[in-house]
Design a protein around this motif. Sequence first.
Motif, PDB file in Angstrom:
ATOM      1  N   LEU A   6      30.769  24.415  15.360  1.00  0.00           N
ATOM      2  CA  LEU A   6      30.107  23.309  14.665  1.00  0.00           C
ATOM      3  C   LEU A   6      29.207  22.539  15.621  1.00  0.00           C
ATOM      4  O   LEU A   6      29.630  22.113  16.687  1.00  0.00           O
ATOM      5  N   THR A   7      27.969  22.362  15.237  1.00  0.00           N
ATOM      6  CA  THR A   7      27.020  21.576  16.029  1.00  0.00           C
ATOM      7  C   THR A   7      26.820  20.183  15.448  1.00  0.00           C
ATOM      8  O   THR A   7      26.206  19.328  16.089  1.00  0.00           O
ATOM      9  N   ALA A   8      27.310  19.962  14.237  1.00  0.00           N
ATOM     10  CA  ALA A   8      27.191  18.654  13.589  1.00  0.00           C
ATOM     11  C   ALA A   8      28.299  18.510  12.565  1.00  0.00           C
ATOM     12  O   ALA A   8      28.844  19.503  12.070  1.00  0.00           O
ATOM     13  N   ILE A   9      28.646  17.261  12.255  1.00  0.00           N
ATOM     14  CA  ILE A   9      29.632  16.974  11.219  1.00  0.00           C
ATOM     15  C   ILE A   9      28.886  16.867   9.894  1.00  0.00           C
ATOM     16  O   ILE A   9      28.010  16.014   9.728  1.00  0.00           O
ATOM     17  N   SER A  10      29.198  17.733   8.963  1.00  0.00           N
ATOM     18  CA  SER A  10      28.474  17.792   7.697  1.00  0.00           C
ATOM     19  C   SER A  10      28.645  16.508   6.881  1.00  0.00           C
ATOM     20  O   SER A  10      29.747  15.958   6.811  1.00  0.00           O
ATOM     21  N   PRO A  11      27.575  16.064   6.201  1.00  0.00           N
ATOM     22  CA  PRO A  11      27.693  14.901   5.307  1.00  0.00           C
ATOM     23  C   PRO A  11      28.714  15.123   4.200  1.00  0.00           C
ATOM     24  O   PRO A  11      29.247  14.155   3.644  1.00  0.00           O
ATOM     25  N   ALA A  12      29.028  16.375   3.900  1.00  0.00           N
ATOM     26  CA  ALA A  12      29.984  16.675   2.832  1.00  0.00           C
ATOM     27  C   ALA A  12      31.360  16.110   3.119  1.00  0.00           C
ATOM     28  O   ALA A  12      32.142  15.836   2.195  1.00  0.00           O
ATOM     29  N   LEU A  29      29.746  19.786  19.032  1.00  0.00           N
ATOM     30  CA  LEU A  29      29.188  18.535  18.514  1.00  0.00           C
ATOM     31  C   LEU A  29      28.504  17.760  19.634  1.00  0.00           C
ATOM     32  O   LEU A  29      29.033  17.644  20.735  1.00  0.00           O
ATOM     33  N   THR A  30      27.356  17.209  19.331  1.00  0.00           N
ATOM     34  CA  THR A  30      26.625  16.402  20.310  1.00  0.00           C
ATOM     35  C   THR A  30      26.691  14.910  19.997  1.00  0.00           C
ATOM     36  O   THR A  30      26.369  14.090  20.851  1.00  0.00           O
ATOM     37  N   ASP A  31      27.084  14.569  18.769  1.00  0.00           N
ATOM     38  CA  ASP A  31      27.245  13.151  18.429  1.00  0.00           C
ATOM     39  C   ASP A  31      28.303  12.996  17.353  1.00  0.00           C
ATOM     40  O   ASP A  31      28.796  13.974  16.783  1.00  0.00           O
ATOM     41  N   ILE A  32      28.674  11.730  17.101  1.00  0.00           N
ATOM     42  CA  ILE A  32      29.677  11.410  16.091  1.00  0.00           C
ATOM     43  C   ILE A  32      28.947  10.822  14.887  1.00  0.00           C
ATOM     44  O   ILE A  32      28.331   9.767  14.991  1.00  0.00           O
ATOM     45  N   LEU A  41      41.348   7.140   8.102  1.00  0.00           N
ATOM     46  CA  LEU A  41      41.689   7.964   9.254  1.00  0.00           C
ATOM     47  C   LEU A  41      42.626   7.225  10.202  1.00  0.00           C
ATOM     48  O   LEU A  41      42.372   6.080  10.573  1.00  0.00           O
ATOM     49  N   VAL A  42      43.678   7.911  10.611  1.00  0.00           N
ATOM     50  CA  VAL A  42      44.629   7.383  11.584  1.00  0.00           C
ATOM     51  C   VAL A  42      44.526   8.168  12.898  1.00  0.00           C
ATOM     52  O   VAL A  42      44.639   7.597  13.977  1.00  0.00           O
ATOM     53  N   ASN A  43      44.288   9.470  12.782  1.00  0.00           N
ATOM     54  CA  ASN A  43      44.176  10.343  13.953  1.00  0.00           C
ATOM     55  C   ASN A  43      42.832  11.062  13.945  1.00  0.00           C
ATOM     56  O   ASN A  43      42.466  11.678  12.940  1.00  0.00           O
ATOM     57  N   LEU A  44      42.135  11.021  15.076  1.00  0.00           N
ATOM     58  CA  LEU A  44      40.840  11.696  15.200  1.00  0.00           C
ATOM     59  C   LEU A  44      40.756  12.370  16.559  1.00  0.00           C
ATOM     60  O   LEU A  44      40.926  11.729  17.599  1.00  0.00           O
ATOM     61  N   ASP A  45      40.498  13.680  16.552  1.00  0.00           N
ATOM     62  CA  ASP A  45      40.372  14.445  17.791  1.00  0.00           C
ATOM     63  C   ASP A  45      38.991  15.077  17.866  1.00  0.00           C
ATOM     64  O   ASP A  45      38.648  15.963  17.081  1.00  0.00           O
ATOM     65  N   LEU A  46      38.207  14.607  18.830  1.00  0.00           N
ATOM     66  CA  LEU A  46      36.851  15.116  19.069  1.00  0.00           C
ATOM     67  C   LEU A  46      36.734  15.700  20.475  1.00  0.00           C
ATOM     68  O   LEU A  46      35.654  15.736  21.058  1.00  0.00           O
ATOM     69  N   SER A  47      37.835  16.157  21.001  1.00  0.00           N
ATOM     70  CA  SER A  47      37.865  16.664  22.367  1.00  0.00           C
ATOM     71  C   SER A  47      37.109  17.986  22.499  1.00  0.00           C
ATOM     72  O   SER A  47      36.934  18.720  21.539  1.00  0.00           O
ATOM     73  N   TYR A  48      36.675  18.261  23.721  1.00  0.00           N
ATOM     74  CA  TYR A  48      36.013  19.516  24.063  1.00  0.00           C
ATOM     75  C   TYR A  48      34.792  19.776  23.172  1.00  0.00           C
ATOM     76  O   TYR A  48      34.684  20.798  22.493  1.00  0.00           O
ATOM     77  N   ASN A  49      33.892  18.811  23.201  1.00  0.00           N
ATOM     78  CA  ASN A  49      32.608  18.947  22.549  1.00  0.00           C
ATOM     79  C   ASN A  49      31.517  18.584  23.553  1.00  0.00           C
ATOM     80  O   ASN A  49      31.741  18.665  24.763  1.00  0.00           O
ATOM     81  N   ARG A  50      30.363  18.178  23.081  1.00  0.00           N
ATOM     82  CA  ARG A  50      29.243  17.819  23.953  1.00  0.00           C
ATOM     83  C   ARG A  50      28.750  16.406  23.657  1.00  0.00           C
ATOM     84  O   ARG A  50      27.567  16.098  23.818  1.00  0.00           O
ATOM     85  N   ILE A  54      29.874   7.207  22.481  1.00  0.00           N
ATOM     86  CA  ILE A  54      30.843   6.824  21.455  1.00  0.00           C
ATOM     87  C   ILE A  54      30.122   5.966  20.420  1.00  0.00           C
ATOM     88  O   ILE A  54      29.736   4.826  20.692  1.00  0.00           O
ATOM     89  N   THR A  55      29.920   6.509  19.236  1.00  0.00           N
ATOM     90  CA  THR A  55      29.245   5.794  18.141  1.00  0.00           C
ATOM     91  C   THR A  55      29.891   6.203  16.822  1.00  0.00           C
ATOM     92  O   THR A  55      30.686   7.140  16.762  1.00  0.00           O
ATOM     93  N   GLY A  56      29.514   5.494  15.761  1.00  0.00           N
ATOM     94  CA  GLY A  56      29.885   5.910  14.416  1.00  0.00           C
ATOM     95  C   GLY A  56      31.334   5.732  14.038  1.00  0.00           C
ATOM     96  O   GLY A  56      31.801   6.328  13.064  1.00  0.00           O
ATOM     97  N   LEU A  57      32.070   4.901  14.789  1.00  0.00           N
ATOM     98  CA  LEU A  57      33.493   4.713  14.501  1.00  0.00           C
ATOM     99  C   LEU A  57      33.801   3.312  13.980  1.00  0.00           C
ATOM    100  O   LEU A  57      34.965   2.985  13.751  1.00  0.00           O
TER     101      LEU A  57
END
Length: 262
Positions: A6-12, A29-32, A41-50, A54-57
Motif C-alpha cells: 500500500l502506498t496510500a490509505i484509500s478514502p474508502a 505509506l508516505t503519509d497519514i 479507533l483505539v489501536n493504530l499501527d503504522l510501523s515500517y512504512n515511509r 505525524i499528521t491526520g490524527l
Amino acid sequence: MRNNLLTAISPAISSLVNLTSLDLYENQLTDISNLETLVNLVNLDLSYNRIRQITGLGTLKKLEVLYLVNNKIEKIENLEALTQLKLLELGDNRIKKIEHIEHLTNLEELFLGKNKIRQLEGIRTLQKLRVLSVPGNRLVKIENVEELTDLKELYLSDMGLQDIHGVENLTNLTLLDVSNNEITTFSGAEKLEQLNDFWANDNKAENFNEIEPLSKLKNLQTVYLERNPFYFHDVNQYRRKVMLTLTQVTQIDATMCRQPNS
C-alpha cells in the motif's frame, strides 16, 4: 492490512466509523491520510512504512495505542488531541528531540529507541509512565526523570552514559537496562529497593567491588555484568564471585545459576 504494498490509505476506509483497531504495518505509506472519520479507533499501527510527518490524527481522540516504528519521522508533533494515549512507540526514526508530549499525561509506555536524541527532556509531566525506553540514542547522562516515581522499567542501553546518577528517586523501578555504555561505577543502583533486573554488561567498571552494594537489594533476581573490565580480570572465577557476592540472584547473564555450596 499488514505486509502489503500500500502506498496510500484509500478514502474508502473512511466509512468504517466503528473500527477500533487498524493495522497497516509494513507497507509503503508516505503519509497519514483519510483516517479522520475513524473516531472510535483505539489501536493504530503504522510501523515500517515511509511516513515523514505525524499528521491526520487530530480527530482520533479515543486512541490509546499508537505505533510508528521504523519510519522517517524527524519531529514529534501534532499529538495535541491524543490525550488518552497509553502507549506511544516512535522507535527507529530520525527524531532529535523529545517534545510536544507534555500533555500526554495518561501515557504509561513511551518507546523512543534508535533515534538521534541527545537529552532526556519534556517528560516531567508524564506521571503515569511505567515504561520508558530510549536505547540507541546519543545520551551521555540521565536527567529529568526524578519525578517519574511510578516508573517500573527504564531502558538506556547502547549510548555514552558514564554513570547512572539520576535514577536514585525511582524507587519503584524493577528493571534497569544500562548495558553497552561507558559506565565506570554502579553507584546509585543500591537505592532501588524494588529492582529485580539490573542489566549492566559491556560497560567500563574496573573494580569488582562495584557490585557489592547490590547485595542489599533483596528483590534482585537477574544481573547482566559480563564484559566489564572486572570480568576479563578473572573470567574463570567471574560467575562464582558474583554468586558469592549476590547470593539472592537466580540468573547471571544469560544463564540460570545455582548458588555454590558454602
